[in-house]
Design an enzyme around this catalytic site. Structure first.
Site, PDB file in Angstrom:
ATOM      1  N   GLN A 157       0.828  -1.198   0.000  1.00 39.61           N
ATOM      2  CA  GLN A 157       0.000   0.000   0.000  1.00 39.61           C
ATOM      3  C   GLN A 157       0.866   1.253   0.000  1.00 39.61           C
ATOM      4  O   GLN A 157       1.834   1.342   0.745  1.00 39.61           O
ATOM      5  CB  GLN A 157      -0.925  -0.002   1.216  1.00 39.61           C
ATOM      6  CG  GLN A 157      -1.984  -1.086   1.188  1.00 39.61           C
ATOM      7  CD  GLN A 157      -3.039  -0.849   0.123  1.00 39.61           C
ATOM      8  OE1 GLN A 157      -3.252   0.284  -0.325  1.00 39.61           O
ATOM      9  NE2 GLN A 157      -3.713  -1.916  -0.292  1.00 39.61           N
ATOM     10  N   TYR A 173      -6.017 -12.955  -4.132  1.00 44.04           N
ATOM     11  CA  TYR A 173      -5.164 -11.834  -4.534  1.00 44.04           C
ATOM     12  C   TYR A 173      -4.377 -11.386  -3.297  1.00 44.04           C
ATOM     13  O   TYR A 173      -4.300 -10.210  -2.962  1.00 44.04           O
ATOM     14  CB  TYR A 173      -5.978 -10.666  -5.094  1.00 44.04           C
ATOM     15  CG  TYR A 173      -7.009 -11.053  -6.133  1.00 44.04           C
ATOM     16  CD1 TYR A 173      -6.676 -11.160  -7.477  1.00 44.04           C
ATOM     17  CD2 TYR A 173      -8.329 -11.301  -5.767  1.00 44.04           C
ATOM     18  CE1 TYR A 173      -7.628 -11.503  -8.430  1.00 44.04           C
ATOM     19  CE2 TYR A 173      -9.289 -11.644  -6.703  1.00 44.04           C
ATOM     20  CZ  TYR A 173      -8.942 -11.753  -8.034  1.00 44.04           C
ATOM     21  OH  TYR A 173      -9.889 -12.099  -8.965  1.00 44.04           O
ATOM     22  N   GLU A 204      -2.057 -16.006  -4.740  1.00 45.37           N
ATOM     23  CA  GLU A 204      -1.468 -14.839  -5.394  1.00 45.37           C
ATOM     24  C   GLU A 204      -0.782 -15.299  -6.672  1.00 45.37           C
ATOM     25  O   GLU A 204      -0.149 -16.350  -6.697  1.00 45.37           O
ATOM     26  CB  GLU A 204      -0.468 -14.172  -4.453  1.00 45.37           C
ATOM     27  CG  GLU A 204       0.479 -13.179  -5.065  1.00 45.37           C
ATOM     28  CD  GLU A 204      -0.225 -12.006  -5.718  1.00 45.37           C
ATOM     29  OE1 GLU A 204       0.168 -11.646  -6.844  1.00 45.37           O
ATOM     30  OE2 GLU A 204      -1.171 -11.455  -5.109  1.00 45.37           O
ATOM     31  N   ASP A 247      -8.951  -9.016  -2.399  1.00 46.32           N
ATOM     32  CA  ASP A 247      -8.442  -7.662  -2.631  1.00 46.32           C
ATOM     33  C   ASP A 247      -7.904  -7.619  -4.055  1.00 46.32           C
ATOM     34  O   ASP A 247      -6.696  -7.596  -4.288  1.00 46.32           O
ATOM     35  CB  ASP A 247      -7.347  -7.339  -1.606  1.00 46.32           C
ATOM     36  CG  ASP A 247      -6.798  -5.934  -1.745  1.00 46.32           C
ATOM     37  OD1 ASP A 247      -7.384  -5.139  -2.505  1.00 46.32           O
ATOM     38  OD2 ASP A 247      -5.783  -5.620  -1.097  1.00 46.32           O
ATOM     39  N   CYS A 274     -10.194  -0.944  -4.675  1.00 49.66           N
ATOM     40  CA  CYS A 274      -9.662   0.395  -4.940  1.00 49.66           C
ATOM     41  C   CYS A 274     -10.397   1.063  -6.091  1.00 49.66           C
ATOM     42  O   CYS A 274      -9.990   2.140  -6.530  1.00 49.66           O
ATOM     43  CB  CYS A 274      -8.164   0.334  -5.225  1.00 49.66           C
ATOM     44  SG  CYS A 274      -7.723  -0.734  -6.608  1.00 49.66           S
TER      45      CYS A 274
END
Length: 414
Positions: A236, A267, A291, A344, A371
């Site tokens: 982040q 993810y 991932e 995510d 996001c």
């Protein structure tokens, strides 16, 4: 209306993507660098059948929410071709930015998720008064003439700048010290210990030779937890975002999770949010983090070592879920139904294939970190068709002075 026309526009609304809405001769016109309630003079840059795009040249009637842009190189006083991107709301007072982001989220849910929601958008506790100095990671570009800087808004034209106000002071200092870089990209990342790491990405199209280099590994921290991550890998960018989202996921999961259920982190990156599951469920949690980037998966394994029954696997989420549904026996399916699935995804969202696969395993709850408000609302609408309801949606202003907003949705199976 034709491209190149200069028109006066009454700006009435904000749209997703950092642009604002006006109408001219019955056609919707999207224009940046404005505020709802303003009248601006703009030059038309593109005309489609049902809408047009324009670039703001001058503000004729100024909103009370307008302020001097926090980034001089993005100010409306500059020629549109020379305005940098990345701070498309920087001309708006911070509190009003958040009100506009709440509206974008509400509108997205009304349009794509089938209902109105109240979406408070909160700032990080340590946010600066003007929403600057939060980026611990920036990406710059180097063109063929040696210019180093961000791109001009909505282009691939490099703009040399005198400052980087969204970046931390250490990142800004390191960025301004760069010179004689090869064409391509330069990423700068400040780790938890304060050090700034520079990752160069030469442009292979220009014949640059690339050497096999072991990526720099840095340590990031959330509270007492330490996380390994590549300096050029995903973490982040807001200095407080990892902690904000980690804590928000823990609160969303509730006081207790069934450690013997099977929980999924999709993810998963380097395991930041998987650790939030583990902290709630306990060290004996049964947890799988998925991932697609092998380096991130390797870090996730190390970062989740405190949980003996946790695993981190490399794979594309949609393929991994498909295999899971095909191979799970009755006991696995029961454990998955009792568990929580956290996801995510990247900005494009999860999409129908992933949502359908999650609904197939039918977890008791889905925690969705996003996001992009439109992608989130679209996917919540898909989950709703499978019998999930949105228990809560919360926004986090982890990208101040830009149109981006992080959101967390908690979905429960009816």
């Amino acid at each position: 209306m034709q491209s190149g026309d200069v028109v006066d526009l009454e700006v009435t609304d904000i749209a997703h993507g950092g642009v604002f809405v006006a109408r001219h001769e019955g056609r919707v016109v999207f224009v940046p660098d404005a505020i709802p309630g303003e009248r601006v003079r703009a030059r038309v840059t593109e005309v489609k059948k049902s809408f047009a795009r324009a670039e703001a040249l001058e503000v004729l009637d100024v909103s009370s929410h307008r302020r001097p842009h926090i980034w001089a190189e993005a100010d409306i006083a500059r020629d549109p071709a020379q305005r940098v991107g990345g701070a498309d709301l920087g001309h708006i007072e911070l509190a009003h930015q958040r009100a506009l982001k709440e509206k974008v989220l509400r509108d997205a849910f009304a349009r794509f998720a089938g209902g109105e929601v109240e979406v408070p958008v909160a700032a990080a506790d340590d946010e600066t008064a003007d929403g600057t100095r939060w980026r611990t990671r920036i990406g710059l570009h180097v063109d063929g003439e040696g210019r180093i800087g961000p791109y001009a808004s909505r282009s691939h034209r490099v703009i040399a700048v005198a400052g980087h106000p969204l970046a931390t002071a250490a990142i800004e200092s390191a960025a301004l010290a760069l010179h004689r870089e090869k064409p391509g990209g330069v990423d700068l990342a400040q780790s938890a210990d304060g050090a700034v790491h520079v990752v160069r990405r030469p442009d292979r199209r220009r014949g640059a030779k690339t050497l096999a280099v072991t990526p720099q590994v840095v340590t990031e921290r959330v509270g007492e937890r330490a996380f390994q991550v590549d300096a050029g890998g995903f973490w982040q960018v807001h200095r407080s975002a990892a902690g904000v989202l980690h804590g928000a996921v823990m609160r969303a999961l509730g006081a207790k999770l069934d450690a013997d259920a099977r929980h999924l982190d999709l993810y998963g990156g380097v395991g930041l949010l998987a650790d939030a599951i583990g902290q709630v469920a306990g060290e004996d949690v049964r947890l799988t983090s998925v991932e697609s980037a092998p380096r991130a998966t390797a870090h996730a394994r190390a970062n989740l070592e405190r949980y003996p029954r946790a695993e981190a696997v490399t794979g594309r989420v949609e393929r991994w879920l498909s295999a899971l549904a095909a191979d799970a026996d009755a006991a696995d399916r029961d454990a998955l139904r009792r568990g929580v699935t956290l996801l995510d995804p990247p900005r494009a969202g999860a999409g129908a294939q992933v949502v359908d696969a999650i609904a197939e395993i039918a977890p008791s709850a889905v925690v969705y970190v996003a996001c992009d408000p439109v992608a989130l609302a679209r996917d919540v609408g898909l989950f709703r068709a499978h019998g999930y309801t949105a228990e809560s949606v919360t926004g986090f202003d982890l990208f101040p002075n830009s149109h981006h907003v992080e959101a967390l949705a908690v979905l429960r199976r009816a």
